[in-house]
Design a protein around this motif. Structure first.
Motif, PDB file in Angstrom:
ATOM      1  N   ALA A  46       0.838  -1.195   0.000  1.00 19.25           N
ATOM      2  CA  ALA A  46       0.000   0.000   0.000  1.00 19.25           C
ATOM      3  C   ALA A  46       0.876   1.250   0.000  1.00 19.25           C
ATOM      4  O   ALA A  46       1.844   1.344   0.750  1.00 19.25           O
ATOM      5  CB  ALA A  46      -0.912   0.000   1.214  1.00 19.25           C
ATOM      6  N   GLU A  47       0.544   2.208  -0.845  1.00 17.38           N
ATOM      7  CA  GLU A  47       1.273   3.489  -0.858  1.00 17.38           C
ATOM      8  C   GLU A  47       1.032   4.245   0.436  1.00 17.38           C
ATOM      9  O   GLU A  47       1.892   4.923   0.950  1.00 17.38           O
ATOM     10  CB  GLU A  47       0.810   4.341  -2.056  1.00 17.38           C
ATOM     11  N   SER A  48      -0.175   4.127   0.958  1.00  9.64           N
ATOM     12  CA  SER A  48      -0.489   4.755   2.240  1.00  9.64           C
ATOM     13  C   SER A  48      -1.479   3.851   2.962  1.00  9.64           C
ATOM     14  O   SER A  48      -2.190   3.066   2.345  1.00  9.64           O
ATOM     15  CB  SER A  48      -1.096   6.144   2.042  1.00  9.64           C
ATOM     16  N   GLY A  49      -1.507   3.953   4.270  1.00 10.43           N
ATOM     17  CA  GLY A  49      -2.392   3.107   5.036  1.00 10.43           C
ATOM     18  C   GLY A  49      -1.816   1.717   5.211  1.00 10.43           C
ATOM     19  O   GLY A  49      -0.636   1.479   5.033  1.00 10.43           O
ATOM     20  N   HIS A  50      -2.673   0.773   5.569  1.00  6.76           N
ATOM     21  CA  HIS A  50      -2.237  -0.572   5.910  1.00  6.76           C
ATOM     22  C   HIS A  50      -2.175  -1.464   4.672  1.00  6.76           C
ATOM     23  O   HIS A  50      -3.032  -1.401   3.794  1.00  6.76           O
ATOM     24  CB  HIS A  50      -3.196  -1.190   6.926  1.00  6.76           C
ATOM     25  N   ASP A  51      -1.152  -2.340   4.636  1.00  6.51           N
ATOM     26  CA  ASP A  51      -1.118  -3.379   3.615  1.00  6.51           C
ATOM     27  C   ASP A  51      -2.249  -4.366   3.905  1.00  6.51           C
ATOM     28  O   ASP A  51      -2.679  -4.526   5.037  1.00  6.51           O
ATOM     29  CB  ASP A  51       0.224  -4.113   3.645  1.00  6.51           C
ATOM     30  N   GLU A  52      -2.704  -5.057   2.837  1.00  8.65           N
ATOM     31  CA  GLU A  52      -3.799  -6.016   2.996  1.00  8.65           C
ATOM     32  C   GLU A  52      -3.318  -7.415   2.703  1.00  8.65           C
ATOM     33  O   GLU A  52      -2.666  -7.652   1.681  1.00  8.65           O
ATOM     34  CB  GLU A  52      -4.955  -5.663   2.043  1.00  8.65           C
ATOM     35  N   ASN A  53      -3.655  -8.361   3.587  1.00  9.55           N
ATOM     36  CA  ASN A  53      -3.318  -9.752   3.347  1.00  9.55           C
ATOM     37  C   ASN A  53      -4.046 -10.263   2.111  1.00  9.55           C
ATOM     38  O   ASN A  53      -5.216  -9.936   1.884  1.00  9.55           O
ATOM     39  CB  ASN A  53      -3.707 -10.615   4.555  1.00  9.55           C
ATOM     40  N   ILE A  54      -3.340 -11.071   1.308  1.00  8.93           N
ATOM     41  CA  ILE A  54      -3.933 -11.645   0.097  1.00  8.93           C
ATOM     42  C   ILE A  54      -3.610 -13.136   0.051  1.00  8.93           C
ATOM     43  O   ILE A  54      -2.730 -13.612   0.759  1.00  8.93           O
ATOM     44  CB  ILE A  54      -3.431 -10.956  -1.195  1.00  8.93           C
ATOM     45  N   SER A  55      -4.322 -13.867  -0.799  1.00  5.15           N
ATOM     46  CA  SER A  55      -4.098 -15.300  -0.938  1.00  5.15           C
ATOM     47  C   SER A  55      -2.921 -15.558  -1.874  1.00  5.15           C
ATOM     48  O   SER A  55      -2.504 -14.690  -2.646  1.00  5.15           O
ATOM     49  CB  SER A  55      -5.346 -15.981  -1.495  1.00  5.15           C
ATOM     50  N   PHE A  56      -2.405 -16.789  -1.834  1.00  4.90           N
ATOM     51  CA  PHE A  56      -1.328 -17.163  -2.745  1.00  4.90           C
ATOM     52  C   PHE A  56      -1.817 -17.133  -4.190  1.00  4.90           C
ATOM     53  O   PHE A  56      -1.062 -16.771  -5.096  1.00  4.90           O
ATOM     54  CB  PHE A  56      -0.782 -18.546  -2.387  1.00  4.90           C
ATOM     55  N   ALA A  57      -3.085 -17.475  -4.396  1.00  2.00           N
ATOM     56  CA  ALA A  57      -3.655 -17.421  -5.747  1.00  2.00           C
ATOM     57  C   ALA A  57      -3.591 -15.995  -6.310  1.00  2.00           C
ATOM     58  O   ALA A  57      -3.350 -15.795  -7.506  1.00  2.00           O
ATOM     59  CB  ALA A  57      -5.098 -17.924  -5.728  1.00  2.00           C
ATOM     60  N   GLU A  58      -3.784 -15.010  -5.441  1.00  2.68           N
ATOM     61  CA  GLU A  58      -3.704 -13.614  -5.885  1.00  2.68           C
ATOM     62  C   GLU A  58      -2.264 -13.243  -6.247  1.00  2.68           C
ATOM     63  O   GLU A  58      -2.021 -12.494  -7.198  1.00  2.68           O
ATOM     64  CB  GLU A  58      -4.236 -12.688  -4.779  1.00  2.68           C
ATOM     65  N   VAL A  59      -1.280 -13.771  -5.496  1.00  2.00           N
ATOM     66  CA  VAL A  59       0.124 -13.552  -5.839  1.00  2.00           C
ATOM     67  C   VAL A  59       0.419 -14.139  -7.221  1.00  2.00           C
ATOM     68  O   VAL A  59       1.083 -13.518  -8.051  1.00  2.00           O
ATOM     69  CB  VAL A  59       1.062 -14.182  -4.787  1.00  2.00           C
ATOM     70  N   GLU A  60      -0.081 -15.347  -7.469  1.00  2.00           N
ATOM     71  CA  GLU A  60       0.113 -15.982  -8.783  1.00  2.00           C
ATOM     72  C   GLU A  60      -0.483 -15.117  -9.889  1.00  2.00           C
ATOM     73  O   GLU A  60       0.095 -14.992 -10.976  1.00  2.00           O
ATOM     74  CB  GLU A  60      -0.520 -17.367  -8.791  1.00  2.00           C
ATOM     75  N   ARG A  61      -1.631 -14.519  -9.609  1.00  2.00           N
ATOM     76  CA  ARG A  61      -2.263 -13.654 -10.617  1.00  2.00           C
ATOM     77  C   ARG A  61      -1.424 -12.393 -10.861  1.00  2.00           C
ATOM     78  O   ARG A  61      -1.308 -11.927 -11.997  1.00  2.00           O
ATOM     79  CB  ARG A  61      -3.669 -13.249 -10.143  1.00  2.00           C
ATOM     80  N   LEU A  62      -0.801 -11.878  -9.797  1.00  2.00           N
ATOM     81  CA  LEU A  62      -0.048 -10.633  -9.917  1.00  2.00           C
ATOM     82  C   LEU A  62       1.313 -10.818 -10.590  1.00  2.00           C
ATOM     83  O   LEU A  62       1.754  -9.959 -11.351  1.00  2.00           O
ATOM     84  CB  LEU A  62       0.159 -10.015  -8.523  1.00  2.00           C
ATOM     85  N   VAL A  63       2.002 -11.933 -10.289  1.00  2.00           N
ATOM     86  CA  VAL A  63       3.388 -12.082 -10.770  1.00  2.00           C
ATOM     87  C   VAL A  63       3.623 -13.349 -11.591  1.00  2.00           C
ATOM     88  O   VAL A  63       4.725 -13.542 -12.106  1.00  2.00           O
ATOM     89  CB  VAL A  63       4.393 -12.038  -9.592  1.00  2.00           C
TER      90      VAL A  63
END
Length: 295
Positions: free
Chosen positions: A156-173
């Protein structure tokens, strides 16, 4: 004792300013990162610097980069930071800076948890899971997990980071890169935790960051295994069922919780004893983990 709240390097183009670090361009392919003595709590930067904090974080990160370099390449160039600034600016970078490769950062925080605490504890209480990972029933706060788990988050550029699933990591990278980041992060955490435990410190969790070089090599970047990116707990006072004291900004957080403050800027001033005790905690963590003291 001198402190640096914000660097003012005029001889290099400034690229950005984070909560703690100031970043400057060193030519087209390198950056100077200056670790200030700023401290943020509840995502608000305090108005009072913490003496020695920046030098401790810099020294601690460099220790881990060196110790864990056999697992994954890192961002360090080995260039002396004092050699890339004007003579009159050397005191601003001395002992608190690194010259690093300019890389493309991945859009995730690679978080590894060995104990259940913080946002992970809240997720578990709500769902029995952390980032979609099913955990055994009946775990208590601060309990050691059967195995370290990879619990990524968005940056997050500002505020809190948000937990995500491993499937979302796969989608991102992508699937292959996601698996490499997960496996390397867990290996880094395990090796660091073994060393820290031998020095009387438990690493409850840690946030790693990675970047890609022009030829797509995965590289460890940012800070690594410092008191700002990890939860360090004293081994001798650790107890399951309670939130243990930590080697970081705990004194600041505890003091702020006593105030009638809405956790929005501007930050309240910190008492001298809170500043002094926080500074001492950072120095103690450095000495215990690395055997090094600041000169």
């Amino acid at each position: 004792m001198t402190t640096l709240f914000e660097s003012k390097i005029r001889s290099l183009p400034r690229l950005g300013k984070g909560k703690v670090r100031d970043i400057y361009a060193v030519g087209p392919d390198k950056m100077l990162i200056v670790t200030s003595d700023r401290l943020s709590a509840f995502d608000v930067v305090m108005s009072d610097p913490i003496p020695d904090k920046g030098r401790v974080l810099n020294e601690m990160a460099n220790f881990w980069f060196e110790r864990l370099g056999h697992i994954v390449p890192n961002q360090l160039t080995g260039i002396d930071p004092e050699s890339v600034v004007a003579d009159e600016e050397r005191s601003q970078v001395r002992g608190r800076s690194v010259v690093v490769k300019k890389l493309k950062p991945l859009p995730i925080e690679a978080v590894v948890r060995g104990y259940i605490i913080g946002s992970g504890w809240k997720d578990y209480q709500r769902s029995g899971k952390i980032c979609g990972i099913e955990l055994p029933k009946g775990l208590q706060q601060a309990q050691k997990l059967p195995q370290p788990i990879f619990t990524p988050a968005t940056k997050a550029e500002s505020g809190h980071d948000e937990n995500i699933s491993f499937a979302e990591v796969e989608r991102l990278v992508g699937e292959d890169l996601a698996a490499r980041v997960r496996d390397i992060s867990i290996r880094l955490y395990k090796e660091a935790s073994e060393h820290a435990a031998s020095r009387g410190i438990l690493i409850a969790d840690n946030k790693f960051e990675f970047g890609l070089s022009d030829d797509s090599e995965l590289v460890l970047i940012d800070e690594v295994l410092t008191a700002d990116s990890s939860r360090f707990w004293p081994k001798d006072s650790y107890q399951v069922g309670i939130s243990p004291p930590s080697y970081d900004k705990q004194f600041v957080r505890d003091y702020l919780e006593t105030l009638d403050w809405n956790k929005e800027p501007p930050a309240p001033s910190l008492p001298a004893d809170v500043i002094a005790r926080t500074s001492e905690k950072y120095r103690e963590a450095l000495q215990r983990l690395t055997g090094r003291t600041l000169s």
